[in-house]
Enzyme design. Sequence first.
Site, PDB file in Angstrom:
ATOM      1  N   ARG A  58       0.816  -1.219   0.000  1.00 35.72           N
ATOM      2  CA  ARG A  58       0.000   0.000   0.000  1.00 35.72           C
ATOM      3  C   ARG A  58       0.843   1.260   0.000  1.00 35.72           C
ATOM      4  O   ARG A  58       0.376   2.340  -0.358  1.00 35.72           O
ATOM      5  CB  ARG A  58      -0.951  -0.016   1.210  1.00 35.72           C
ATOM      6  CG  ARG A  58      -2.263   0.687   0.912  1.00 35.72           C
ATOM      7  CD  ARG A  58      -3.182   0.825   2.118  1.00 35.72           C
ATOM      8  NE  ARG A  58      -3.468  -0.391   2.810  1.00 35.72           N
ATOM      9  CZ  ARG A  58      -3.003  -0.690   4.033  1.00 35.72           C
ATOM     10  NH1 ARG A  58      -2.221   0.160   4.670  1.00 35.72           N
ATOM     11  NH2 ARG A  58      -3.341  -1.811   4.603  1.00 35.72           N
TER      12      ARG A  58
ATOM     13  N   TYR B  56     -15.511  21.792 -11.140  1.00 43.77           N
ATOM     14  CA  TYR B  56     -15.900  20.555 -11.819  1.00 43.77           C
ATOM     15  C   TYR B  56     -17.018  19.903 -10.997  1.00 43.77           C
ATOM     16  O   TYR B  56     -16.943  19.839  -9.764  1.00 43.77           O
ATOM     17  CB  TYR B  56     -14.631  19.703 -11.896  1.00 43.77           C
ATOM     18  CG  TYR B  56     -14.771  18.290 -12.325  1.00 43.77           C
ATOM     19  CD1 TYR B  56     -15.217  17.975 -13.605  1.00 43.77           C
ATOM     20  CD2 TYR B  56     -14.407  17.251 -11.478  1.00 43.77           C
ATOM     21  CE1 TYR B  56     -15.308  16.661 -14.008  1.00 43.77           C
ATOM     22  CE2 TYR B  56     -14.481  15.931 -11.880  1.00 43.77           C
ATOM     23  CZ  TYR B  56     -14.946  15.645 -13.140  1.00 43.77           C
ATOM     24  OH  TYR B  56     -15.022  14.351 -13.539  1.00 43.77           O
TER      25      TYR B  56
ATOM     26  N   ASP C  75      -7.340  22.900  -8.240  1.00 40.96           N
ATOM     27  CA  ASP C  75      -7.425  21.880  -9.283  1.00 40.96           C
ATOM     28  C   ASP C  75      -6.696  22.452 -10.496  1.00 40.96           C
ATOM     29  O   ASP C  75      -7.202  23.334 -11.190  1.00 40.96           O
ATOM     30  CB  ASP C  75      -8.904  21.582  -9.594  1.00 40.96           C
ATOM     31  CG  ASP C  75      -9.054  20.456 -10.620  1.00 40.96           C
ATOM     32  OD1 ASP C  75      -8.131  20.267 -11.441  1.00 40.96           O
ATOM     33  OD2 ASP C  75     -10.099  19.788 -10.610  1.00 40.96           O
TER      34      ASP C  75
ATOM     35  N   LYS D  28      -5.783  12.996 -17.157  1.00 43.38           N
ATOM     36  CA  LYS D  28      -5.825  13.831 -18.380  1.00 43.38           C
ATOM     37  C   LYS D  28      -4.430  13.929 -18.997  1.00 43.38           C
ATOM     38  O   LYS D  28      -3.968  12.975 -19.585  1.00 43.38           O
ATOM     39  CB  LYS D  28      -6.398  15.215 -18.073  1.00 43.38           C
ATOM     40  CG  LYS D  28      -7.538  15.237 -17.073  1.00 43.38           C
ATOM     41  CD  LYS D  28      -8.767  14.501 -17.539  1.00 43.38           C
ATOM     42  CE  LYS D  28      -9.861  14.578 -16.469  1.00 43.38           C
ATOM     43  NZ  LYS D  28     -10.889  13.572 -16.585  1.00 43.38           N
TER      44      LYS D  28
END
Length: 398
Positions: free
Chosen positions: A63, A117, A189, A214
Amino acid sequence: MTDSSQNSKKPATQAVTSGRRKEWTEAVVNPPVWRASTHLYDSVADLRAGLSSNADGQFFYGRRGSPTQWSLADALTEMEPGAAGTMLYPSGVAAIACAMLAVVKPGDEVLLTDSSYDPSRSYADAFLKRMGITARYYDPLIGAEIGSLFTDKTKAILLESPGSLTFEVQDVPAICSAAKEAGITSLLDNTWATSRFFPALSKGVDISIVAATKYIVGHSDVMMGAATTHDKYWTRLRRTAQRLGQVVSPDDAYLAARGLRTLEVRLKQHEQSALTIAHWLKERDEVGLVLHPALPDCPGHEIWKRDFDGASGLFSFQLIDGDEKSRAVFIDSLALFGIGYSWGGFESLALPVDPGKYRTATEWTMKGALVRLHVGLEDPDDLIADLAKAFEHYNNAL
Ligand SMILES: Cc1ncc(COP(=O)(O)O)c(C=O)c1O
């Protein structure tokens, strides 16, 4: 992990070299995919030492990642001036959600730009609310006036600049400076620009977030998020991500790092082609406003000129006489632009956008219909021919 203040390389060189430490790559160019849940220790003493040190870049358990993930995180840190570290998350939304949770607690209030967003809004309105954290929205163009909204409870501000649907460019330095003075954490963001076109921490942002899905990945085949921060927030960001069990697969980290190596050339091409198309659209009779930060139509264009080092491939434009039906005809008639969510891949996309449906702090009064384009890496002449054909169908549908 890497301290980006040591870095004097130019961005294109950084994109190629960052994160590729010899101890992780050994004799090959890319850090290999280290698939692991269990990490093995030589002795109980070693195992105990690992537990107490909780050091970055050390084997411990799956992890916490392995060299494949560490290398990508390190690269993103190196590419953000002023950064102390980067956490990786399984999506952009996870990055926003977990970074916010690192800095707020029940009873607090967060401010979100009205251009956020949509899933950021729904995270705040549904999830944070259930945690006893209030969300209030502000005009993305508020600038230094943001201070008038602060209360004793305000603990974090979410910015998104430009807004990824409506493209208002925010005065990030002014908002972050007011926030800092009031002891409020700023989170941006920064998916549209990435650290390449907007080095967020050096503009005053505390935590810079990208949906790596993206432009970092760049090939529309991996979901990932990243949050990069400076010294003050690094331990908190990292501990929160660990406690929330955030981990990305080594296979995904490998693909994202592969995308990162070509970020510079891809972004430049997206920029050039999108500008060509935005200027072409601006000349069309069917088109009203072209909401591209590098064009004067775009609210905050002057701020973009002042603060940004470039523009990526995503923008919106107004079909001045359009409605739901004729806009659908326009988009359906495109052959080279896919219809779908997301952006930042090598391929072009088109999407109908209706900001009026979700805005709360500001009214969206634009007439007609809005279309968002992601301009990919196809030849812009072909994309323009495709758009021209779609306008023919659109005009017949009016
Ligand atoms: C501006 C912006 N931020 C965050 C996200 C979320 O990223 P992800 O889809 O990886 O969760 C998106 C996705 O479209 C986005 O456009």
